[in-house]
Design a protein around this motif. Structure first.
Motif, PDB file in Angstrom:
ATOM      1  N   THR A 128       0.844  -1.207   0.000  1.00  0.00           N
ATOM      2  CA  THR A 128       0.000   0.000   0.000  1.00  0.00           C
ATOM      3  C   THR A 128       0.876   1.253   0.000  1.00  0.00           C
ATOM      4  O   THR A 128       0.608   2.216  -0.713  1.00  0.00           O
ATOM      5  N   LEU A 129       1.949   1.195   0.786  1.00  0.00           N
ATOM      6  CA  LEU A 129       2.870   2.340   0.846  1.00  0.00           C
ATOM      7  C   LEU A 129       3.470   2.616  -0.538  1.00  0.00           C
ATOM      8  O   LEU A 129       3.552   3.769  -0.972  1.00  0.00           O
ATOM      9  N   GLU A 130       3.853   1.560  -1.221  1.00  0.00           N
ATOM     10  CA  GLU A 130       4.452   1.726  -2.554  1.00  0.00           C
ATOM     11  C   GLU A 130       3.440   2.371  -3.516  1.00  0.00           C
ATOM     12  O   GLU A 130       3.780   3.267  -4.277  1.00  0.00           O
ATOM     13  N   LYS A 131       2.203   1.910  -3.427  1.00  0.00           N
ATOM     14  CA  LYS A 131       1.160   2.483  -4.287  1.00  0.00           C
ATOM     15  C   LYS A 131       0.966   3.973  -3.950  1.00  0.00           C
ATOM     16  O   LYS A 131       0.834   4.812  -4.848  1.00  0.00           O
ATOM     17  N   SER A 132       0.956   4.285  -2.649  1.00  0.00           N
ATOM     18  CA  SER A 132       0.783   5.692  -2.233  1.00  0.00           C
ATOM     19  C   SER A 132       1.921   6.553  -2.779  1.00  0.00           C
ATOM     20  O   SER A 132       1.706   7.663  -3.273  1.00  0.00           O
ATOM     21  N   LEU A 133       3.147   6.030  -2.711  1.00  0.00           N
ATOM     22  CA  LEU A 133       4.299   6.809  -3.178  1.00  0.00           C
ATOM     23  C   LEU A 133       4.291   6.921  -4.702  1.00  0.00           C
ATOM     24  O   LEU A 133       4.652   7.963  -5.256  1.00  0.00           O
ATOM     25  N   TYR A 134       3.858   5.862  -5.363  1.00  0.00           N
ATOM     26  CA  TYR A 134       3.724   5.921  -6.821  1.00  0.00           C
ATOM     27  C   TYR A 134       2.723   7.022  -7.195  1.00  0.00           C
ATOM     28  O   TYR A 134       2.968   7.839  -8.099  1.00  0.00           O
ATOM     29  N   ASP A 135       1.602   7.043  -6.494  1.00  0.00           N
ATOM     30  CA  ASP A 135       0.583   8.069  -6.777  1.00  0.00           C
ATOM     31  C   ASP A 135       1.146   9.475  -6.549  1.00  0.00           C
ATOM     32  O   ASP A 135       0.847  10.401  -7.304  1.00  0.00           O
ATOM     33  N   LEU A 136       1.962   9.602  -5.511  1.00  0.00           N
ATOM     34  CA  LEU A 136       2.583  10.910  -5.237  1.00  0.00           C
ATOM     35  C   LEU A 136       3.474  11.313  -6.415  1.00  0.00           C
ATOM     36  O   LEU A 136       3.421  12.458  -6.883  1.00  0.00           O
ATOM     37  N   VAL A 137       4.290  10.391  -6.893  1.00  0.00           N
ATOM     38  CA  VAL A 137       5.206  10.695  -7.997  1.00  0.00           C
ATOM     39  C   VAL A 137       4.409  11.057  -9.255  1.00  0.00           C
ATOM     40  O   VAL A 137       4.660  12.081  -9.906  1.00  0.00           O
ATOM     41  N   SER A 138       3.414  10.238  -9.567  1.00  0.00           N
ATOM     42  CA  SER A 138       2.640  10.454 -10.784  1.00  0.00           C
ATOM     43  C   SER A 138       1.892  11.789 -10.718  1.00  0.00           C
ATOM     44  O   SER A 138       1.909  12.583 -11.669  1.00  0.00           O
ATOM     45  N   GLU A 139       1.273  12.038  -9.582  1.00  0.00           N
ATOM     46  CA  GLU A 139       0.494  13.282  -9.419  1.00  0.00           C
ATOM     47  C   GLU A 139       1.418  14.508  -9.505  1.00  0.00           C
ATOM     48  O   GLU A 139       1.079  15.506 -10.145  1.00  0.00           O
ATOM     49  N   THR A 140       2.584  14.407  -8.889  1.00  0.00           N
ATOM     50  CA  THR A 140       3.502  15.558  -8.891  1.00  0.00           C
ATOM     51  C   THR A 140       3.961  15.861 -10.318  1.00  0.00           C
ATOM     52  O   THR A 140       4.068  17.021 -10.708  1.00  0.00           O
TER      53      THR A 140
END
Ligand SMILES: O=C(O)C[C@H](O)C(=O)O
Ligand code: SF4
Length: 516
Positions: free
Chosen positions: A11-23
């Motif tokens: 879940t953490l990896e998905k959250s960080l992926y979303d952060l990268v993609s959104e940024t």
């Protein structure tokens, strides 16, 4: 590993992926408002207004395509705060996984280059990359901030050691007024090269490295916050107001909006050192932050979402009311066609162009070109590319890069291969200007950061050479349609960049008197 731990990490990896993609793909709310303000400040029909229109359009396209706002997705820098007891090594590993995946999915351009061999790691991992800084705090959740700051604006960072002498402003002493002069100078020296209109973070004090860290930390502040230190609050306001009288404008085209935000931090210093460090960020000011549940790894909250969100969807398009000529160009181009072009003309390119940036220019000095470049157009661009299911390359983001880095080579290469037009951003210097005149060439300025807008003008990728230099540095063969740019240096010795630099220096010089 237990199931709970596995699902926390997933879940953490998905959250960080979303952060990268959104940024990378969705500009924060406060930055959108600042760009909207810049749009409102520009006079309709000017090059600056048209550029801001393209920028706004590009912001919408990036959000819709979930693709990079700018092809230079920067040097990912994470700032992580964790509750006591949370395993930071796990977070580091998961951040790296998220970065690798985001690169595979073309949310990030492979940007990690071995400084000695020049080889690109291809996945954004490398010695010291991504940059991750940890801190502990008393709260029970994890906070992760991310900034994707590109290389062009990073190159415009500047550090002053007081006292010093500044062009246009004279002596800057070791006091608030000296600081004021340094900051004004920092904005002026960036011209259009860091994709103005920009934002600056300033660090006063520290040593050379902590001063820059402090400057970059300021870039995480909200554009519309107010500095709690009254003197600095006044200085921040003063800098934005005066910088916007320089007439540098969007992309250095001239205009009203040069600086959209200034944030200043202060720390103690050594008795012998007095640094003012300035971190310059382009309009594509990509930084975002999330709060994460330390038990589940889920995102609890996104930062930078407060206030009115400008979508840029229903904006009225600025009409081209200027008397600039619009010229259709198609390579191969003749010398006569080039000599007809004048600074200010708008060109719409259709047909073939080739990308070439730092590695290619260096290479072409001592090697033959892999293709016939006679009459051709070279585009200073390092795109984000992806392979489709059939194994064909598709362009995901393709705005221009800062051309001045090619100044030592450009004139010689144009003459050697018969190139008629080079396109990039920020302009070039006297050596290239002289070569354009002698050989019959033009410099075309595309709009920096408008990577989605330009990717849309690229209709096919027909080949690639020198792939050993890595995706951003290879020579891509592109077919484009209605690819729009402005002639800013012509074959008659005219340079809009030289003119804007000169007139803005005069404006800067008006602020030499003591203010604080
Ligand atoms: O590397 C790039 O594609 C662009 C770079 O950020 C630049 O501004 O020159
Ligand atoms: S091309 Fe311009 S917008 Fe993109 S990272 Fe470089 S300075 Fe920023």
């Amino acid at each position: 590993m237990s199931q709970v731990a596995t699902s926390y990490l997933q879940t953490l990896e998905k959250s960080l992926y979303d952060l990268v993609s959104e940024t990378s793909t969705n500009l924060p709310t406060d930055v959108r408002r600042a760009i909207k303000k810049a749009k409102e400040a520009e006079n309709a029909g000017t090059r600056a207004a048209m550029s801001l229109d393209t920028i706004a359009n590009n912001i919408v396209m990036a959000e819709d395509n979930v693709s990079p706002i700018c092809q230079d997705t920067g040097l990912p820098t994470f700032k992580v705060k964790t509750p006591v007891g949370v395993n930071q090594l796990e977070i580091k590993a998961v951040i790296k996984n998220a970065i690798v995946q985001a690169t595979k999915d073309a949310k990030l351009r492979p940007n990690a280059v071995d400084s000695l061999s020049g080889s690109n790691s291809g996945d954004n991992l490398g010695d010291g990359l991504p940059v991750i800084k940890f801190e502990q705090w008393e709260k029970d959740y994890i906070e992760v901030k991310l900034i994707l700051k590109g290389g062009g604006c990073e190159n415009k960072n500047i550090q002053y050691s007081l006292p010093c002498e500044l062009e246009g402003l004279g002596r800057a002493g070791r006091d608030l007024d000296g600081i004021r002069k340094c900051i004004l100078h920092s904005v002026w020296q960036a011209q259009g090269q860091g994709c103005s209109a920009g934002f600056i973070g300033v660090g006063i004090g520290g040593d050379r490295s902590s001063g820059y860290d402090l400057a970059k930390e300021q870039l995480f502040r909200h554009v519309d916050d107010v500095n709690p230190n009254e003197d600095l609050a006044k200085l921040e306001e003063y800098i934005v107001e005066k910088s916007n009288t320089f007439g540098v404008g969007t992309m250095g085209f001239g205009g009203e909006a040069t600086l959209l935000g200034c944030k200043i931090g202060v720390m103690h210093r050594l008795p012998a050192s007095f640094f003012v460090s300035v971190a310059y960020n382009c309009w594509a000011y990509r930084r975002m932050a999330i709060d994460i549940n330390a038990q589940t790894g889920e995102i609890m909250n996104w930062h930078y979402t407060e206030g009115e969100r400008i979508s840029f969807r229903d904006e009225e398009k600025a009409e081209n009311t200027s008397d600039n000529k619009v010229v259709e160009l198609k390579a191969p181009i003749t010398e006569e066609q080039i000599r007809e072009l004048k600074v200010g003309d708008v060109v719409k390119i259709s047909g073939r162009m080739y990308t070439g940036r730092d590695a290619i220019h260096h290479h072409l000095m001592s090697h033959d070109a892999p293709v016939d470049l006679n009459g051709q157009i070279i585009y200073h661009c390092g795109p984000v590319m992806a392979k489709d299911e059939e194994g064909n390359w598709t362009v995901k983001a393709a705005g221009p890069t800062t051309s001045i880095r090619e100044e030592p080579y450009q004139g010689d290469i144009m003459k050697k291969f018969g190139i008629r037009a080079v396109m990039g951003k920020g302009g070039m210097g006297p050596k290239t200007l002289a070569a354009l005149k002698e050989h019959g060439g033009v410099y075309l300025n595309a709009i920096g950061g408008a990577a989605q807008y330009y990717a849309d003008c690229i209709k096919s990728v027909d080949g690639v050479d020198l792939m050993e230099f890595g995706i951003p540095e290879a020579m891509w063969h592109l077919t484009v349609q209605d690819f729009t740019a402005v002639v800013t240096m012509d074959s008659h010795g005219n340079s809009l960049h030289a003119d804007v630099e000169k007139s803005s220096l005069e404006k800067l010089s008006q602020y030499a008197e003591r203010v604080f």
